[in-house]
Every structure is written in C-alpha cells, then in structure tokens.
Design an enzyme around this catalytic site. Sequence first.
Site, short mmCIF file in Angstrom:
data_model
loop_
_atom_site.label_atom_id
_atom_site.label_comp_id
_atom_site.label_asym_id
_atom_site.label_seq_id
_atom_site.Cartn_x
_atom_site.Cartn_y
_atom_site.Cartn_z
N LYS A 56 0.35 14.52 1.13
CA LYS A 56 -1.02 14.76 0.66
C LYS A 56 -1.27 16.24 0.40
O LYS A 56 -2.26 16.64 -0.18
CB LYS A 56 -2.03 14.22 1.68
CG LYS A 56 -1.97 12.69 1.83
CD LYS A 56 -2.95 12.20 2.89
CE LYS A 56 -2.83 10.73 3.23
NZ LYS A 56 -3.44 9.83 2.23
N LYS A 85 -15.02 7.76 -3.49
CA LYS A 85 -16.25 8.06 -2.75
C LYS A 85 -16.81 9.41 -3.16
O LYS A 85 -18.03 9.59 -3.30
CB LYS A 85 -15.98 8.04 -1.23
CG LYS A 85 -15.65 6.65 -0.71
CD LYS A 85 -14.96 6.65 0.66
CE LYS A 85 -14.28 5.30 0.90
NZ LYS A 85 -13.31 5.32 2.03
N HIS A 121 0.80 -1.22 0.00
CA HIS A 121 0.00 0.00 0.00
C HIS A 121 0.83 1.27 0.00
O HIS A 121 0.28 2.36 0.14
CB HIS A 121 -0.93 0.05 1.22
CG HIS A 121 -1.95 -1.04 1.26
ND1 HIS A 121 -3.23 -0.88 0.77
CD2 HIS A 121 -1.87 -2.30 1.72
CE1 HIS A 121 -3.90 -2.01 0.95
NE2 HIS A 121 -3.10 -2.89 1.53
N THR A 155 -8.84 6.31 -1.86
CA THR A 155 -10.17 5.72 -2.03
C THR A 155 -11.22 6.79 -1.76
O THR A 155 -12.35 6.68 -2.25
CB THR A 155 -10.38 4.51 -1.10
OG1 THR A 155 -9.88 4.84 0.21
CG2 THR A 155 -9.64 3.31 -1.62
N LYS A 203 -8.85 13.52 4.76
CA LYS A 203 -7.92 12.40 4.72
C LYS A 203 -6.91 12.62 5.84
O LYS A 203 -6.91 13.69 6.47
CB LYS A 203 -7.20 12.34 3.37
CG LYS A 203 -6.60 13.70 2.94
CD LYS A 203 -6.00 13.65 1.54
CE LYS A 203 -7.03 13.74 0.44
NZ LYS A 203 -7.10 12.54 -0.38
N ARG A 204 -6.06 11.62 6.12
CA ARG A 204 -5.02 11.83 7.12
C ARG A 204 -4.18 13.04 6.74
O ARG A 204 -4.04 13.39 5.56
CB ARG A 204 -4.15 10.57 7.23
CG ARG A 204 -4.85 9.40 7.89
CD ARG A 204 -5.26 9.73 9.31
NE ARG A 204 -4.11 9.82 10.18
CZ ARG A 204 -3.70 8.86 11.00
NH1 ARG A 204 -4.37 7.72 11.08
NH2 ARG A 204 -2.64 9.01 11.77
C1 26Q Z 1 3.22 0.30 10.44
C2 26Q Z 1 4.08 -0.08 11.45
C3 26Q Z 1 3.92 0.38 12.75
C4 26Q Z 1 2.85 1.19 13.03
C5 26Q Z 1 1.96 1.56 12.04
C6 26Q Z 1 2.15 1.12 10.74
C7 26Q Z 1 1.21 1.52 9.67
C8 26Q Z 1 -0.16 1.52 9.92
C9 26Q Z 1 -1.05 1.89 8.92
C10 26Q Z 1 1.65 1.87 8.41
C11 26Q Z 1 0.74 2.23 7.42
C12 26Q Z 1 -0.61 2.24 7.67
C13 26Q Z 1 -1.62 2.62 6.68
C14 26Q Z 1 -1.39 2.85 5.41
C15 26Q Z 1 -2.46 3.27 4.50
O1 26Q Z 1 -3.57 3.54 4.92
N1 26Q Z 1 -2.18 3.32 3.20
C16 26Q Z 1 -3.18 3.70 2.22
O2 26Q Z 1 -3.81 2.53 1.72
C17 26Q Z 1 -4.91 2.84 0.91
C18 26Q Z 1 -5.59 1.54 0.54
O3 26Q Z 1 -4.83 0.83 -0.38
C19 26Q Z 1 -4.48 3.63 -0.30
O4 26Q Z 1 -5.62 4.02 -1.01
C20 26Q Z 1 -3.68 4.87 0.12
O5 26Q Z 1 -3.16 5.51 -1.01
C21 26Q Z 1 -2.57 4.47 1.06
O6 26Q Z 1 -1.91 5.62 1.56
#
Ligand code: 26Q
Length: 825
Positions: A566, A672, A369, A668, A560-561
């Site tokens: 972004k 939406k 991702h 995503t 979004k975050r």
């Molecule tokens: C990893 C290790 C330790 C702590 C936290 C994490 C961690 C947690 C969540 C790293 C990444 C995430 C989330 C990533 C994320 O949401 N990515 C998004 O995924 C979407 C679905 O595929 C995409 O549409 C987005 O572009 C992408 O940013």
Amino acid sequence: MTTKQTKNPKVAVPVITTEKTPIAQALQNHLIFSAFKTSEASTPRDWFVATGHTVRDHMVERWAKTAEAYNAQDPKRVYYLSLEFLIGRMLQNAALNLGIEPEVKQGLSALGHKLEEVVELETDAALGNGGLGRLAACFLDSMASMDIPGTGYGIRYEYGMFRQSISQGQQIENPDNWLRYGNLWEFQRPESHYPIKLYGRVVEFPTPKGTESHWVDAESVMAIAYDMPIPGYNTETVNTLRLWSAKAAREFDLAHFNDGNYEKAVEERNAYENISKVLYPNDASVLGRELRLKQQYFFVSASIQDILRRFLSKHDDWTVLPDKVAIQLNDTHPAIAVAELMYQLVDVHHLKWDQAWKITGKVFAYTNHTLMPEALETWAVDLFANLLPRHLGIIYRINHEFLQLVNHKFPGDTDLLSRVSIIDENNGRRVRMAHLAVIGSHTVNGVAALHSELLRTTLFADFNRIFPGKFINITNGITPRRWLNQCNPGLTKLIDKVIGPDFHRDLSKLRGLEALAEDADFRKTFREIKRSNKERLAKRLEHLTGVRLNPNALFDVQIKRIHEYKRQLLNVLHIITLYNRIRSGQAKDVTPRAVIFGGKAAPGYWLAKLIIRLINDVAAIVNEDSAVGDKLKVVYYPNYEVSAAELLFPGSDLSEQISTAGTEASGTGNMKMALNGALTIGTLDGANVEILEEVGKDNIFIFGLTTEEVAEVKANQYNPWDYYHGNAELKQALDMITGGFFSVDEPDRYQAIGEALLNNGDHYLLLADYASYIATQDEVGKLYQNQEEWSRKAILNVARVGKFSSDRTIGEYADKIWGVKRLDH
Ligand code: 26Q
C-alpha cells in the site's frame, strides 16, 4: 411517565404502555426498566442503553415479520459466509435505516441529551481486519435495503480486532474486550445449536451399495447461535446476521472432575471455547495455525447444518437445494464449506456422491480478494488429516475426479495437472483452498475490473481455460447509508436540498449535482461543509494526539491497513521531500498540508510496525520544527476503526490510493473518500481505474507505472539504485531515513527500510514511482490554491461516484450469481 396508583398512595408504579409511546416517553421508560436508573442517578452510558433499547424496539416487529415472510414465501435465499463482519457501531445506523433518527434526536434533546454524544458511547463491533470485513458489513446493509433474503454467517469473536495505541511512536496492541458491557444488538438463540466434530478417524464399511465412510472417535464442540438484526433503509425488511459461539459440549470432563482434578477438567473446556475467542489480526499473510482452521470449520459446519435444517423443514427433494440456497464464500476462509456440504449430503443424508457433487456445484460461488501470493491460503496435509480426516478424504476424491476431467480435456499435460491440483506436492504437500473454492463453485468473481482481469490472466489462467465463463467481475461498493448519510449529515442535507431525496435509494442520481459544480454559491456552501468537517476532525485529532492542525491546510489522508504494497513509505518520502524544500527555502509559497495517517499493522508484521514508528518519528521532527510552522504537519490517528473512519472520510481533502499497480484488489476507502468530496491521488490499481472512468481524468490525480509497466520493469532487472542515484531529492530523503536523521537516539533504527528499498529489490517499486508521485503531488498543491477549481472538481467527484454504491454491487451479485429476487411484503 405513565403511572398507576396503588393502594398505598405514596407508591406510584411506572408502567410501560403497549400503545405507541412517543420516543421521549420510551427513552424515559427504558432508562428505568432497561438501564435500571432514575434520571437523577443516570450516567451518559445509561442514556446510551435507554436509546439503544428504544431503537431496538422498533426493529422487533419488522424482524419477526421478515422471518415470517421468508418462511411463508420460501424464496431462494443467499447465505454470505465470512470469517469477518466489520460492522462498527449500530445505534445511529439502525435509527437512520428505520427512519426514526429525527425523532430519537428530538426525544433525547427534550430530555437534555444529544444524540451525537450518546452514539459515541457505543463500542465498535470490530469483527474484521479491514476491507474484506467491511465489505461484508456493507453487503448486509444493501441486501436488507433491497429486500433481498440474505443472511450473514460468521463467528461471534469474544475479542475483535485489537485496539491500537501509539506509545513512543510505536504500535501497542491491546485486547478488544468489546462485550464487556454487554451487547444490546445480539440475541442468543440457545435453541439453535449444533455439534461440531473435530479430530477422530475414518473407517470404511463395505455395503451392498459400495463403501461407506464413517467419521468416528471424533471430539465434539457445540456451536450456539447469536443473532443480530440488520435493518434495511426505508423498508420493512430486517435481515439477520447469525454469529456462532463455541461452547464445550459437556460442562466438564466428569472423570477428571470426580478425580478431584478440577484444573484439568476446566482446561479441556477452555480448549473448546477458545475456538471463538479471538479474531486473527493478520490480513495479508497467512500462517497455518491449527486454531484458525478450527475456526473455519467450526463456523462453516454450524452454518451448513443450519442451512440444511431450514431447507429440510420445507423440502424433501435434494435436487431443489440449488433453487433455494445460494452460498457465497467470502474469500477462501470458508472454502471448507465445499467439503462440508459433500460430507453432510453423502455421509449424513446418504446421497450418492455424483448427485451430491452436482448439487454442491450449483450452490457455491467464491469471491477472491487478493492476488498476493503470501495471502493465498494453504494447509499442511498432515494438519488437515489430523483435524478433519474425513474432509481430507472428500477433498482427495474431488481432486481425483477433477484431475481426470482435466486430463480428458487436455490429455497428457502433466504440468497442468500439477499446477491445478488441489494438493500442492511441491511444498511438502499442502491443501490449496483457492483451488477447492474454484472447483466447488459455479462462479468465481474478482472485486474490480482490473483485478478480475488479472485473475483470468494470471492466478487462475489455467482454471479459466478449464472452466471458461466461470470467472466474472463484480466491482465492490460501499453503503451510502453509513458512508454518506450517517457520517456526513451536512453534505447529505445539502444534496437533499438541491436534487431531492431520490439518491438515497439510487446513488447514480447524484449525477444531478454535476451542473451545480458550475454554481459559485453552491461551491461556497460545499466548501463550508467540508470546512466544518475538517474542524470536527482537527478537534478530535488534537484531543487524541496533542497536534493542532490548521483547517485551512490541505488535509492529505492515507487510512488503511499498514502494508508494504500500500506504500505508506512512498507518502513518507513525499513528506520528507516537502520538509527538505521548506527547510532549504525552496518552498516559499507551498500549500500548507496536514498529512494524516491511520491504520493497524498485523502484530507479527515487523516491517509494517517499523513503518508506523517511522511515520511518528518523522512527525515528531517536522511538527516541532519552527521553520516549518503550519506549512507541514504529520499526525497518526491511533486505533483507526469504523467509527474513526466516519470522522476521517468527511474531513479529507486528498485521498491517498497509492498501491503498486496490480496489487490492491479493489480498495473501498477510495470510494468513501470520493463520495465525501476528496480528490484522489492514485495509481491505476484496483477500483481507482474505475473511479477514473467515472469522474474523468481532469478530476483525479493519476501517477505511476501501470500494471503492464510494472511487469516490464521487473522483467528488465529493476535496479532501485539507478533511481536513487538519478534523483537528488529521493537520495536525500532516503539518506535521512537510513542515516538516523529521524532517530538520533538510535541511528540504525531504519536500516531495514533502506535494505528493503535498495538492497532487497524494492518489491513494490517505490523508487520507480517516486518522481511521478512527487510531480503529481506538486500539481495537487498548486490546484489547492485555487479553491474554486478544487471544489468544482470535488463536487464532480461526489456527483460521479454513484456507481460505487453497494446496492449496485449487490444487484449484480443477485442477478449474475445468486439468482435471488427482491421480496415483496
Ligand atoms: C487468512 C488466513 C489466516 C488468517 C488471516 C487471513 C486473512 C484475513 C483477512 C487474509 C486476508 C484478509 C483480508 C483481506 C482483505 O481485506 N482484502 C481486501 O478486500 C477488499 C474487499 O474486496 C479489497 O477492497 C482490498 O483491495 C483487499 O485488500
């Protein structure tokens, strides 16, 4: 209510009949037997409880039947392993999917209550950060709706994503105690529990068949299953989301307890139970905390044990495992599963290494991702060795055999070996989880065409040479049940009326709306729906922030975050530019705009929090300036979450998807927005590229550098100062930020933003894209003044984004990766 007379004529005992009771009757019964209230004493929450139980009752039978069907037919199943499932609220979604929403609405109304009000009382299940977690939730909905035997596995965090409040413009994090009032949708399964080992050491035993490794002296914690039903839309299927909760293996350490050292005894117990306590709220940079690795191993080991137990209840031939089990790794977070399956097969079930490795490689697939280097997971070898000594040994052997294979294929290329090794030797020895995931999987996918191409050519270029064909694309999608039907009933009803109900099961049928874009009456109705969604949103915003928006203004929305890539800051630069034009009288007939932001910053991401503060400081100045009036308003929607998204998407006119090209894997929210009739202003990044392909270039606002141009600009010593000096409006806007115009009480507050953009290289090329963004926003403003043309394009967006249904996405996973079929029952 049905009553039964007892001998004492004054006492009438209510009974629940086993016959099908009308919903109003069920609601009344549940108010008494589940909420334990009379209707005189009932609070609104009691009605939520009664409604929840009523809807839940409609799932039990289907849930049991689905389990029976799976058990009887023993189809290949897919297990979706994810540290995050961002489910949101369940009540309305369950009622909708079960097809009883109208009856529930009627039943409640007969009792003097409104479904819209009742559903608001449910706390979101916020077991995720953002896109990746919400994607997992959409996938569960689609698997159930398509009768695919799919189970989600994750963690039952006691505290989900923190709740955000905004105080004096700044983000405050509060704990999300979502289970405080109980959770109607979960069922503890005490019979499904597994011991999880941690720490300890490995001893090697020579045996006639070779060395055996034993993981000894390990500590142990219990994983207890909690199941949530996942009802499909318009089908009998109800799948399961199984979440694991940590429980100390023994109540207390009795030795401490008997010594009278009660605190110590309880402390140790707490240390184990902390494993499932809280979701890590950072979504883009990883910090190597031991507790996070514990969480990963804890839920992975429990899930693999559960999967193998189910398999063994039907089979004794291990070679059949890949015909019955597909495991999808949602990013690298569960990648330790590759080593865990090897551990279970070799150490616990005594398979030969080679046979176990063959099986393992056919079971797993991995979804990536992100390309962002800071988000790629690695673990210090020492930490790993301490917590999971046996798994490190297994990883070493996997790596050794893999590097032999590479050396055989590309002899003598030692640089290649060091680049693809699972162990990074250049940064103090670290385990690269993405490499483990790639090597242990038969297929790796990116989440949008551009992203997948970049995976093949950059991040995994070496692996793509070693394993040609392993890397594929599956573009993300969103469930139309929640993101159209549920959140936008007005638009859904309109579409139903004009093209019939087929689009509910096949979103590509929305193409039937294309012709209606030319119909003035239809456009008018379409606008009225948007207008009423905007009024609903404005009302909520005023309640939350005190800022009053004019629903005639263009609602320009970025939710979004918060992250530098972004580029919320680029949006802020546009706002300030507009503000300056208005103040200097250059914007006499500018289109009135309301710019709405929402999103959380990771608590440790200092600059992201500063961006939130800047947005609020800018809002405070702009909103109070009498020279501006309705022409420009800025609001921050606090605590952006799934239920807030359901209000925000339908109320948006303009969708801000402005990440630097090559940084957003897919996005995503972009999907939406378009599905709910917003036009996109965006870069050629992530799934925006495919949205452009679908809607056509005349119906989307594309601006900025392409991925190739970004690379080129960076290669040619990009100097943000050139852009600063070359554009008076840009200079003015930046000077106001850094000069304290928006922070008079603390003029230096935003120095760091100036630093990042001017002196630290402007990593995400905001200055390079500024002029193009502003020019495109000017076009947006102009088009909005022609409401007929605007709504024509908005309708075409709705009509043409059917591709982005997660049903299509799941169909592709099922065919290209999992090899699972729809079940008939
Ligand atoms: C990893 C290790 C330790 C702590 C936290 C994490 C961690 C947690 C969540 C790293 C990444 C995430 C989330 C990533 C994320 O949401 N990515 C998004 O995924 C979407 C679905 O595929 C995409 O549409 C987005 O572009 C992408 O940013």
